[in-house]
Scaffold this motif. Structure first.
Motif, mmCIF file in Angstrom:
data_model
loop_
_atom_site.group_PDB
_atom_site.id
_atom_site.type_symbol
_atom_site.label_atom_id
_atom_site.label_comp_id
_atom_site.label_asym_id
_atom_site.label_seq_id
_atom_site.Cartn_x
_atom_site.Cartn_y
_atom_site.Cartn_z
ATOM 1 N N TRP A 49 0.820 -1.209 0.000
ATOM 2 C CA TRP A 49 0.000 0.000 0.000
ATOM 3 C C TRP A 49 0.849 1.253 0.000
ATOM 4 N N CYS A 52 1.787 1.882 -3.594
ATOM 5 C CA CYS A 52 0.623 2.436 -4.306
ATOM 6 C C CYS A 52 0.456 3.910 -3.978
ATOM 7 N N TRP A 53 0.531 4.259 -2.695
ATOM 8 C CA TRP A 53 0.385 5.648 -2.255
ATOM 9 C C TRP A 53 1.440 6.532 -2.919
ATOM 10 N N LEU A 63 -4.421 9.280 -2.437
ATOM 11 C CA LEU A 63 -4.961 7.945 -2.177
ATOM 12 C C LEU A 63 -5.378 7.851 -0.722
#
Length: 87
Positions: A49, A52-53, A63
């Protein structure tokens, strides 16, 4: 079940949401989920994550995650439409 939504809105941003019907996400985990090395899995690295951020932020977006009202969780991000058009 997954529900994926996107649209272009007037402020030049494209919002995308991905909702599931799982067990949801606690408010405490939602605050920390993008922290590096935070994992909820026995053999996880805690980087998924966060990566992704970082990708979304580097493209001028944002996000975040919220517990879904009915059941599950919703991850949402925005990206500037201009950044997508230049690719």
């Amino acid at each position: 079940m997954l529900i994926i939504r996107s649209q272009q809105i007037g402020n030049g941003q494209i919002p995308v949401s991905v909702s599931d019907t799982g067990k949801g996400i606690s408010p405490q985990l939602a605050k920390q989920i993008f922290d590096p090395f935070l994992t909820t899995k026995p053999h996880g690295t805690g980087m998924g994550w966060r990566i992704c951020w970082t990708i979304v932020e580097l493209h001028g977006g944002r996000l975040w995650v919220e517990d879904a009202p009915e059941r599950g969780a919703t991850f949402q991000f925005t990206l500037p439409a201009a950044a997508l058009a230049s690719r």
